[in-house]
Design a protein around this motif. Structure first.
Motif, PDB file in Angstrom:
ATOM      1  N   ALA A   1       0.835  -1.205   0.000  1.00  0.00           N
ATOM      2  CA  ALA A   1       0.000   0.000   0.000  1.00  0.00           C
ATOM      3  C   ALA A   1       0.871   1.258   0.000  1.00  0.00           C
ATOM      4  O   ALA A   1       0.552   2.248  -0.676  1.00  0.00           O
ATOM      5  N   ILE A   2       1.968   1.219   0.746  1.00  0.00           N
ATOM      6  CA  ILE A   2       2.883   2.373   0.753  1.00  0.00           C
ATOM      7  C   ILE A   2       3.479   2.582  -0.636  1.00  0.00           C
ATOM      8  O   ILE A   2       3.562   3.711  -1.133  1.00  0.00           O
ATOM      9  N   GLY A   3       3.883   1.497  -1.272  1.00  0.00           N
ATOM     10  CA  GLY A   3       4.451   1.615  -2.616  1.00  0.00           C
ATOM     11  C   GLY A   3       3.454   2.162  -3.616  1.00  0.00           C
ATOM     12  O   GLY A   3       3.798   3.002  -4.460  1.00  0.00           O
ATOM     13  N   GLN A   4       2.207   1.689  -3.521  1.00  0.00           N
ATOM     14  CA  GLN A   4       1.185   2.188  -4.440  1.00  0.00           C
ATOM     15  C   GLN A   4       0.876   3.663  -4.187  1.00  0.00           C
ATOM     16  O   GLN A   4       0.699   4.441  -5.132  1.00  0.00           O
ATOM     17  N   ALA A   5       0.822   4.059  -2.913  1.00  0.00           N
ATOM     18  CA  ALA A   5       0.501   5.449  -2.596  1.00  0.00           C
ATOM     19  C   ALA A   5       1.606   6.390  -3.057  1.00  0.00           C
ATOM     20  O   ALA A   5       1.353   7.389  -3.747  1.00  0.00           O
ATOM     21  N   VAL A   6       2.858   6.072  -2.688  1.00  0.00           N
ATOM     22  CA  VAL A   6       3.973   6.948  -3.036  1.00  0.00           C
ATOM     23  C   VAL A   6       4.245   6.896  -4.538  1.00  0.00           C
ATOM     24  O   VAL A   6       4.435   7.939  -5.186  1.00  0.00           O
ATOM     25  N   GLY A   7       4.247   5.694  -5.103  1.00  0.00           N
ATOM     26  CA  GLY A   7       4.504   5.573  -6.530  1.00  0.00           C
ATOM     27  C   GLY A   7       3.431   6.241  -7.365  1.00  0.00           C
ATOM     28  O   GLY A   7       3.726   6.918  -8.358  1.00  0.00           O
ATOM     29  N   GLY A   8       2.155   6.060  -6.967  1.00  0.00           N
ATOM     30  CA  GLY A   8       1.075   6.706  -7.706  1.00  0.00           C
ATOM     31  C   GLY A   8       1.139   8.218  -7.617  1.00  0.00           C
ATOM     32  O   GLY A   8       0.851   8.926  -8.588  1.00  0.00           O
ATOM     33  N   ALA A   9       1.547   8.737  -6.443  1.00  0.00           N
ATOM     34  CA  ALA A   9       1.623  10.187  -6.270  1.00  0.00           C
ATOM     35  C   ALA A   9       2.688  10.790  -7.162  1.00  0.00           C
ATOM     36  O   ALA A   9       2.433  11.774  -7.880  1.00  0.00           O
ATOM     37  N   TYR A  10       3.884  10.209  -7.154  1.00  0.00           N
ATOM     38  CA  TYR A  10       4.961  10.788  -7.949  1.00  0.00           C
ATOM     39  C   TYR A  10       4.795  10.484  -9.436  1.00  0.00           C
ATOM     40  O   TYR A  10       5.285  11.242 -10.273  1.00  0.00           O
ATOM     41  N   ALA A  11       4.100   9.403  -9.772  1.00  0.00           N
ATOM     42  CA  ALA A  11       3.775   9.175 -11.180  1.00  0.00           C
ATOM     43  C   ALA A  11       2.808  10.243 -11.686  1.00  0.00           C
ATOM     44  O   ALA A  11       2.943  10.752 -12.806  1.00  0.00           O
ATOM     45  N   ALA A  12       1.835  10.594 -10.837  1.00  0.00           N
ATOM     46  CA  ALA A  12       0.908  11.672 -11.215  1.00  0.00           C
ATOM     47  C   ALA A  12       1.635  13.011 -11.297  1.00  0.00           C
ATOM     48  O   ALA A  12       1.341  13.835 -12.180  1.00  0.00           O
ATOM     49  N   LEU A  13       2.584  13.229 -10.389  1.00  0.00           N
ATOM     50  CA  LEU A  13       3.378  14.459 -10.449  1.00  0.00           C
ATOM     51  C   LEU A  13       4.172  14.531 -11.745  1.00  0.00           C
ATOM     52  O   LEU A  13       4.270  15.593 -12.371  1.00  0.00           O
ATOM     53  N   PHE A  14       4.721  13.394 -12.168  1.00  0.00           N
ATOM     54  CA  PHE A  14       5.469  13.353 -13.423  1.00  0.00           C
ATOM     55  C   PHE A  14       4.550  13.618 -14.617  1.00  0.00           C
ATOM     56  O   PHE A  14       4.909  14.364 -15.533  1.00  0.00           O
ATOM     57  N   ARG A  15       3.358  13.008 -14.623  1.00  0.00           N
ATOM     58  CA  ARG A  15       2.418  13.221 -15.725  1.00  0.00           C
ATOM     59  C   ARG A  15       1.962  14.671 -15.804  1.00  0.00           C
ATOM     60  O   ARG A  15       1.690  15.183 -16.886  1.00  0.00           O
ATOM     61  N   GLY A  16       1.853  15.319 -14.666  1.00  0.00           N
ATOM     62  CA  GLY A  16       1.388  16.693 -14.672  1.00  0.00           C
ATOM     63  C   GLY A  16       2.476  17.726 -14.863  1.00  0.00           C
ATOM     64  O   GLY A  16       2.169  18.895 -15.116  1.00  0.00           O
ATOM     65  N   ALA A  17       3.759  17.300 -14.764  1.00  0.00           N
ATOM     66  CA  ALA A  17       4.840  18.273 -14.824  1.00  0.00           C
ATOM     67  C   ALA A  17       5.800  18.050 -15.978  1.00  0.00           C
ATOM     68  O   ALA A  17       6.408  19.008 -16.458  1.00  0.00           O
ATOM     69  N   VAL A  18       5.946  16.824 -16.457  1.00  0.00           N
ATOM     70  CA  VAL A  18       6.965  16.538 -17.476  1.00  0.00           C
ATOM     71  C   VAL A  18       6.329  15.991 -18.754  1.00  0.00           C
ATOM     72  O   VAL A  18       6.387  16.619 -19.819  1.00  0.00           O
ATOM     73  N   TYR A  19       5.719  14.819 -18.657  1.00  0.00           N
ATOM     74  CA  TYR A  19       5.162  14.202 -19.857  1.00  0.00           C
ATOM     75  C   TYR A  19       3.999  13.318 -19.458  1.00  0.00           C
ATOM     76  O   TYR A  19       4.115  12.463 -18.563  1.00  0.00           O
ATOM     77  N   ASN A  20       2.887  13.506 -20.121  1.00  0.00           N
ATOM     78  CA  ASN A  20       1.698  12.710 -19.865  1.00  0.00           C
ATOM     79  C   ASN A  20       1.704  11.516 -20.826  1.00  0.00           C
ATOM     80  O   ASN A  20       1.268  11.628 -21.979  1.00  0.00           O
ATOM     81  N   TYR A  21       2.211  10.385 -20.336  1.00  0.00           N
ATOM     82  CA  TYR A  21       2.328   9.203 -21.195  1.00  0.00           C
ATOM     83  C   TYR A  21       0.994   8.532 -21.454  1.00  0.00           C
ATOM     84  O   TYR A  21       0.920   7.560 -22.221  1.00  0.00           O
ATOM     85  N   THR A  22      -0.086   9.009 -20.844  1.00  0.00           N
ATOM     86  CA  THR A  22      -1.422   8.457 -21.121  1.00  0.00           C
ATOM     87  C   THR A  22      -2.185   9.293 -22.154  1.00  0.00           C
ATOM     88  O   THR A  22      -3.327   8.963 -22.463  1.00  0.00           O
TER      89      THR A  22
END
Length: 441
Positions: A94-115
């Protein structure tokens, strides 16, 4: 057996190979010992002992602290922690999903939206980060000039507001041709910011008033002055409106969009990059920069050397305010073009302090720090929308960066970084280094 021949003096120490001969021991010197090259070790030591390593370490520690807060505030982590000792793997997952999902969303919103469906939509977050970084870079450069000159200019808010007044007034009230209109508007905004900061520099140079107190007071004066102008019909308030807001900027005064109307990135970003080059040239290649740096290091020694300290103080504040004025001009002419209110600075005047500190008051460092904080601002909203994470966590991360930057010994202790200026062991010094150190002493 003939005596071993000693090497002939190779001349200046700079031409001696950067190697260290290892003594093999014993009476007989035997074959020559293998030389150990220390150039790469010395280069690595200089890198990790500099301010860049501390800044990077501060960012890493702040992100780790943010990860802890994300994990503790996540509902799935809280639920799985109740039976941690029965199935600890669920909590870690759960910690991995929470932290990983948060920084993945930060990356999509700040660098490149791969979706995204297209490349143009994919790079939109990057352009947003660059747009938000534009005023941070310009204002951070202005504060860096002050820091390098020994002046703690925290009046970025007031200088941005005055620049917005000047640039905005020219932008909506003047009727000028295309091209000339935007140049005049930016120039008036830059001049307004320079004059507002120069007032603080003049007071310090003539009366000795501390620049921190003066710039704080000028922030309040600028805020309430703008509030009065926005609340008074016939001044900055839009005609026929009771709201404290200016009319929209004229089309001829807008900064052109660099990538077309579908992207918000405007010409102000290129102006910020030009400001980076200009500040580098001023600080490292001009007589003015030498005077400013000398006064910042030791004003008493600079005065003995013949430098006019009061004049340098005023010039430093003028240049600092001009760069912050550029940030205010880009806000009203490039980003918020439909009319602005007294919140036009959006906290940039204070965020720029963090940018300047994180960038170690160097032009390139300020550029990178501005891009980082622009990415935080662009990606924070996406992280909140997609993951339900409070955007205040991004603000906490920024605040922790300031905290760690202000405590370099803590960062060096955590990452075991060497202290700057520490003397290397005698066995690892270059031949002739002892002679040069003695001459320098």
């Amino acid at each position: 057996m003939s005596e071993p021949q000693h090497p002939v003096d190779a001349g200046p120490a700079d031409v001696v190979p950067d190697v260290v001969a290892v003594d093999a021991g014993g009476d007989d010197p035997g074959p020559p010992a293998v030389a150990r090259d220390t150039r790469w070790a010395e280069a690595l030591s200089r890198i990790v002992s500099g301010g860049w390593a501390v800044s990077l370490g501060a960012v890493v520690l702040a992100i780790l602290a943010g990860s802890v807060m994300i994990a503790f505030t996540d509902e799935n982590v809280q639920a799985s922690a109740q039976y941690f000792f029965a199935r600890p793997g669920d909590t870690f997952a759960a910690i991995g999903q929470a932290v990983g999902g948060a920084y993945a969303a930060l990356f999509r919103g700040a660098v490149y939206n791969y979706t995204a469906d297209s490349f143009a939509q994919g790079i939109r977050p990057l352009t947003q980060s660059m747009t938000y970084a534009t005023p941070l870079i310009a204002a951070g450069l202005g504060l860096a000039i002050g820091f390098r000159s020994g002046l703690f200019n925290i009046g970025g808010q007031g200088q941005m507001l005055m620049a917005a007044v000047g640039a905005g007034w020219v932008g909506f009230a003047w009727d000028l041709p295309v091209g000339l209109h935007v140049i005049v508007a930016v120039a008036v905004g830059v001049a307004a910011g320079a004059l507002w900061a120069g007032l603080a520099g003049l007071l310090k140079a003539t009366t000795g008033a501390h620049e921190v107190i003066v710039t704080i007071m000028l922030n309040y004066i600028a805020f309430y002055l703008l509030s009065y102008l926005l609340a008074t019909p016939g001044l900055l308030q839009a005609p026929g409106s009771a709201n404290p807001k200016t009319p929209p900027m004229a089309d001829t005064a807008l900064l052109p969009r660099l990538l077309g109307p579908e992207f918000r990135l405007h010409l102000g970003f290129l102006l910020a990059l030009c400001a980076v080059v200009l500040v580098w040239w001023i600080l490292d290649r001009s007589r003015l920069g030498f005077s400013l740096r000398a006064v910042g290091e030791n004003p008493h020694a600079a005065r003995v050397a013949g430098i006019d300290v009061p004049r340098s103080t005023v010039l430093a504040m003028l240049v600092s305010g001009a760069l912050i004025g550029l940030a205010g001009s880009t806000q009203v002419l490039g980003l918020i073009t439909t009319g602005f209110s007294y919140d036009i600075d959006a906290g940039i005047g204070f965020d720029a302090i963090t940018v300047a500190l994180l960038g170690s008051s160097s032009p390139v460092g300020v550029l990178l720090a501005g891009l980082l904080f622009g990415a935080f601002k662009a990606g924070g909203s996406v992280m909140q929308a997609s993951q339900g994470i409070p955007i205040e966590i991004v603000l906490v991360v920024q605040s922790l960066i300031v905290l760690f930057i202000a405590a370099p010994p803590l960062v060096r202790a955590v990452f075991r970084l060497p202290q700057p200026g520490r003397r290397r062991p005698a066995a690892s010094r270059r031949p002739g280094a002892e002679r040069r150190e003695e001459v320098q002493r």
